[in-house]
Design a protein around this motif. Structure first.
Motif, PDB file in Angstrom:
ATOM      1  N   THR A  32     -26.590 -14.787  -9.149  1.00 56.40           N
ATOM      2  CA  THR A  32     -25.353 -14.397 -10.046  1.00 56.40           C
ATOM      3  C   THR A  32     -25.052 -15.888 -11.274  1.00 56.40           C
ATOM      4  O   THR A  32     -25.157 -16.799  -9.957  1.00 56.40           O
ATOM      5  CB  THR A  32     -24.993 -14.340  -9.491  1.00 56.40           C
ATOM      6  OG1 THR A  32     -24.594 -13.153  -8.447  1.00 56.40           O
ATOM      7  CG2 THR A  32     -23.352 -13.788  -9.981  1.00 56.40           C
ATOM      8  N   THR A  33     -25.078 -15.136 -11.837  1.00 55.77           N
ATOM      9  CA  THR A  33     -24.967 -16.105 -12.826  1.00 55.77           C
ATOM     10  C   THR A  33     -23.208 -17.031 -13.207  1.00 55.77           C
ATOM     11  O   THR A  33     -22.048 -15.825 -12.947  1.00 55.77           O
ATOM     12  CB  THR A  33     -25.619 -16.689 -14.159  1.00 55.77           C
ATOM     13  OG1 THR A  33     -25.144 -15.039 -14.407  1.00 55.77           O
ATOM     14  CG2 THR A  33     -27.308 -16.496 -14.254  1.00 55.77           C
ATOM     15  N   ASP A  35     -20.263 -18.522 -16.105  1.00 54.14           N
ATOM     16  CA  ASP A  35     -19.965 -18.865 -16.885  1.00 54.14           C
ATOM     17  C   ASP A  35     -18.656 -20.670 -16.345  1.00 54.14           C
ATOM     18  O   ASP A  35     -17.657 -20.314 -16.150  1.00 54.14           O
ATOM     19  CB  ASP A  35     -18.745 -18.156 -17.431  1.00 54.14           C
ATOM     20  CG  ASP A  35     -18.320 -18.590 -18.919  1.00 54.14           C
ATOM     21  OD1 ASP A  35     -18.740 -19.879 -19.016  1.00 54.14           O
ATOM     22  OD2 ASP A  35     -17.774 -17.732 -19.493  1.00 54.14           O
ATOM     23  N   SER A 165     -17.440 -12.179  -9.462  1.00 51.09           N
ATOM     24  CA  SER A 165     -19.113 -11.989 -10.136  1.00 51.09           C
ATOM     25  C   SER A 165     -18.478 -12.638 -11.640  1.00 51.09           C
ATOM     26  O   SER A 165     -19.067 -13.419 -12.409  1.00 51.09           O
ATOM     27  CB  SER A 165     -20.043 -11.602  -9.241  1.00 51.09           C
ATOM     28  OG  SER A 165     -20.087 -10.617 -10.124  1.00 51.09           O
ATOM     29  N   ASN A 166     -17.605 -11.653 -11.621  1.00 49.97           N
ATOM     30  CA  ASN A 166     -17.383 -11.547 -13.301  1.00 49.97           C
ATOM     31  C   ASN A 166     -15.961 -12.034 -13.444  1.00 49.97           C
ATOM     32  O   ASN A 166     -15.354 -11.865 -14.527  1.00 49.97           O
ATOM     33  CB  ASN A 166     -17.452  -9.877 -13.560  1.00 49.97           C
ATOM     34  CG  ASN A 166     -18.676  -9.119 -13.095  1.00 49.97           C
ATOM     35  OD1 ASN A 166     -19.338  -9.325 -14.102  1.00 49.97           O
ATOM     36  ND2 ASN A 166     -18.999  -8.274 -11.967  1.00 49.97           N
ATOM     37  N   ARG A 168     -12.869 -14.795 -15.191  1.00 53.96           N
ATOM     38  CA  ARG A 168     -12.737 -15.417 -16.317  1.00 53.96           C
ATOM     39  C   ARG A 168     -11.593 -15.555 -16.622  1.00 53.96           C
ATOM     40  O   ARG A 168     -10.942 -15.169 -16.308  1.00 53.96           O
ATOM     41  CB  ARG A 168     -13.519 -14.091 -17.849  1.00 53.96           C
ATOM     42  CG  ARG A 168     -12.773 -13.032 -17.919  1.00 53.96           C
ATOM     43  CD  ARG A 168     -13.538 -12.122 -18.630  1.00 53.96           C
ATOM     44  NE  ARG A 168     -12.243 -11.162 -18.600  1.00 53.96           N
ATOM     45  CZ  ARG A 168     -12.963  -9.774 -19.077  1.00 53.96           C
ATOM     46  NH1 ARG A 168     -14.262  -9.576 -18.692  1.00 53.96           N
ATOM     47  NH2 ARG A 168     -11.715  -8.656 -18.747  1.00 53.96           N
ATOM     48  N   ASP A 176     -17.706 -12.665 -24.010  1.00 52.69           N
ATOM     49  CA  ASP A 176     -18.283 -12.820 -22.910  1.00 52.69           C
ATOM     50  C   ASP A 176     -19.266 -11.167 -23.073  1.00 52.69           C
ATOM     51  O   ASP A 176     -18.855 -10.332 -23.251  1.00 52.69           O
ATOM     52  CB  ASP A 176     -17.432 -12.050 -21.627  1.00 52.69           C
ATOM     53  CG  ASP A 176     -17.387 -11.769 -20.181  1.00 52.69           C
ATOM     54  OD1 ASP A 176     -19.400 -11.736 -20.325  1.00 52.69           O
ATOM     55  OD2 ASP A 176     -16.581 -11.607 -19.304  1.00 52.69           O
ATOM     56  N   ASP A 178     -21.061 -10.085 -20.979  1.00 50.78           N
ATOM     57  CA  ASP A 178     -21.254  -8.973 -20.054  1.00 50.78           C
ATOM     58  C   ASP A 178     -20.248  -7.951 -19.615  1.00 50.78           C
ATOM     59  O   ASP A 178     -20.801  -6.756 -19.227  1.00 50.78           O
ATOM     60  CB  ASP A 178     -21.090  -9.650 -18.698  1.00 50.78           C
ATOM     61  CG  ASP A 178     -22.367 -10.683 -18.084  1.00 50.78           C
ATOM     62  OD1 ASP A 178     -24.063 -10.199 -18.950  1.00 50.78           O
ATOM     63  OD2 ASP A 178     -22.603 -11.549 -18.085  1.00 50.78           O
ATOM     64  N   ASN A 230     -29.309  -4.718 -12.796  1.00 54.56           N
ATOM     65  CA  ASN A 230     -28.561  -5.762 -13.701  1.00 54.56           C
ATOM     66  C   ASN A 230     -26.623  -5.267 -13.654  1.00 54.56           C
ATOM     67  O   ASN A 230     -26.307  -4.160 -14.553  1.00 54.56           O
ATOM     68  CB  ASN A 230     -28.958  -5.507 -15.078  1.00 54.56           C
ATOM     69  CG  ASN A 230     -30.278  -6.401 -14.991  1.00 54.56           C
ATOM     70  OD1 ASN A 230     -30.640  -7.151 -14.741  1.00 54.56           O
ATOM     71  ND2 ASN A 230     -30.982  -5.041 -14.940  1.00 54.56           N
ATOM     72  N   ARG A 233     -22.964 -10.103 -14.348  1.00 57.83           N
ATOM     73  CA  ARG A 233     -23.773 -11.485 -14.118  1.00 57.83           C
ATOM     74  C   ARG A 233     -24.756 -11.496 -12.912  1.00 57.83           C
ATOM     75  O   ARG A 233     -25.186 -12.309 -12.958  1.00 57.83           O
ATOM     76  CB  ARG A 233     -23.217 -12.796 -13.927  1.00 57.83           C
ATOM     77  CG  ARG A 233     -21.641 -12.822 -14.975  1.00 57.83           C
ATOM     78  CD  ARG A 233     -21.484 -14.450 -14.774  1.00 57.83           C
ATOM     79  NE  ARG A 233     -20.564 -15.244 -16.294  1.00 57.83           N
ATOM     80  CZ  ARG A 233     -19.127 -14.638 -16.487  1.00 57.83           C
ATOM     81  NH1 ARG A 233     -18.298 -13.932 -15.721  1.00 57.83           N
ATOM     82  NH2 ARG A 233     -18.615 -14.772 -18.054  1.00 57.83           N
ATOM     83  N   THR A 234     -25.136 -10.606 -12.385  1.00 55.04           N
ATOM     84  CA  THR A 234     -25.405 -10.289 -11.554  1.00 55.04           C
ATOM     85  C   THR A 234     -26.546  -9.270 -11.680  1.00 55.04           C
ATOM     86  O   THR A 234     -26.423  -8.814 -12.354  1.00 55.04           O
ATOM     87  CB  THR A 234     -25.143  -9.949  -9.608  1.00 55.04           C
ATOM     88  OG1 THR A 234     -23.646 -10.528  -9.669  1.00 55.04           O
ATOM     89  CG2 THR A 234     -25.675  -9.734  -8.814  1.00 55.04           C
TER      90      THR A 234
END
Length: 293
Positions: A32-33, A35, A165-166, A168, A176, A178, A230, A233-234
């Motif tokens: 997971t990335t 921001d 994870s999402n 913001r 964004d 994603d 996908n 962000r994971t």
């Protein structure tokens, strides 16, 4: 000769998956990335060095390895015990990413049963999930993952309210990449500054070469094993598959823990999070509010 080879390969494949005691083992890497562009308090931006330091500290939460043991109709999905880091509460703690956590997910696509055995602050829970047929949109696009030809499928999915994870900062929706375009206005309020989308588009890559309707975490319902997911962000990617491993796993329903629905469990976690927030911020009760399940 080529036709004979293709026929023999198809025959071996059908024979393998038709075996009564057939079982497979798939290893998945989940990443997971985050921001980091808007991290900071009081409008003050963090330096690149500070962002890098936080990212390194969170690496164990954002990068994990999972094992999916499966047969023709059922599966067990859990974090690799050899690589899993212990949590402060002795279990999964709070999830960061839809695929994170130290629990065990069980799915049976024939009986439509989905259970998760997990632990929260020392108490074991047995969570039941609704297992409705996913509304996948099948595509014709293909790509190669290892030795397997995979086909693309997409799905619009409700976001788990405990999946951060999402998350913001408000006001950054246009930046964004994603965020799903189909639900750009629906958000769940976490605070005055943070929000997460209520829905997200999921892309799956599945292979009919392994004809089981299963996949990592809660994903299933395609005409072949899902090798990549996908979601926001994971990304979850299969790195190894073993058909009929020497050591087979007992793929059975978990039975231990307090029986609870997913909705009830989410409510319990939110209450515990609120108790922790009040405790650490010196709430009205001076941080002495007792927690219970």
């Amino acid at each position: 000769m080529k036709s004979i080879f293709i026929f023999l390969l198809a025959f071996v494949t059908v024979t393998t998956f038709a075996q009564k005691d057939f079982q497979g083992k798939a290893t998945y890497m989940s990443k997971t990335t985050m921001d980091m562009s808007n991290f900071g308090r009081g409008g003050r931006q963090m330096s690149e060095a500070q962002k890098k330091q936080i990212a390194e500290r969170m690496k164990s939460m954002l990068e994990k390895t999972f094992i999916l043991s499966f047969n023709k109709t059922a599966s067990i999905y859990k974090e690799d015990a050899k690589l899993a880091a212990p949590t402060a509460d002795g279990g999964r703690g709070f999830r960061f990413g839809g695929f994170a956590g130290g629990g065990t997910k069980y799915k049976n696509t024939k009986e439509n049963v989905a259970l998760e055995s997990t632990e929260l602050f020392g108490k074991k829970f047995l969570i039941s999930d609704k297992m409705e047929q996913p509304k996948w949109e099948l595509g014709s696009e293909t790509k190669q993952i290892g030795n397997y030809t995979c086909f693309k499928a997409t799905l619009i999915k409700d976001v788990d309210p405990l999946d951060f994870s999402n998350m913001r900062r408000r006001g950054n929706r246009n930046n964004d990449k994603d965020e799903t375009k189909k639900d750009s206005t629906k958000v769940t309020k976490l605070s005055e500054e943070i929000e997460i989308p209520k829905q997200v588009e999921v892309t799956a890559w599945y292979t009919p070469q392994i004809p089981v309707s299963n996949g990592p975490a809660e994903y299933w319902g395609l005409p072949g094993l899902i090798l990549e997911i996908n979601s926001g962000r994971t990304t979850v990617l299969c790195t190894e598959i073993i058909i009929n491993p020497a050591e087979k796993e007992d793929i059975e329903k978990p039975t231990k823990g307090k029986k609870i629905t997913r909705e009830e469990y989410n409510t319990t976690v939110k209450e515990k999070m609120e108790e922790m927030r009040e405790r650490f911020s010196g709430g009205r009760n001076g941080g002495r509010r007792g927690g219970r399940f």
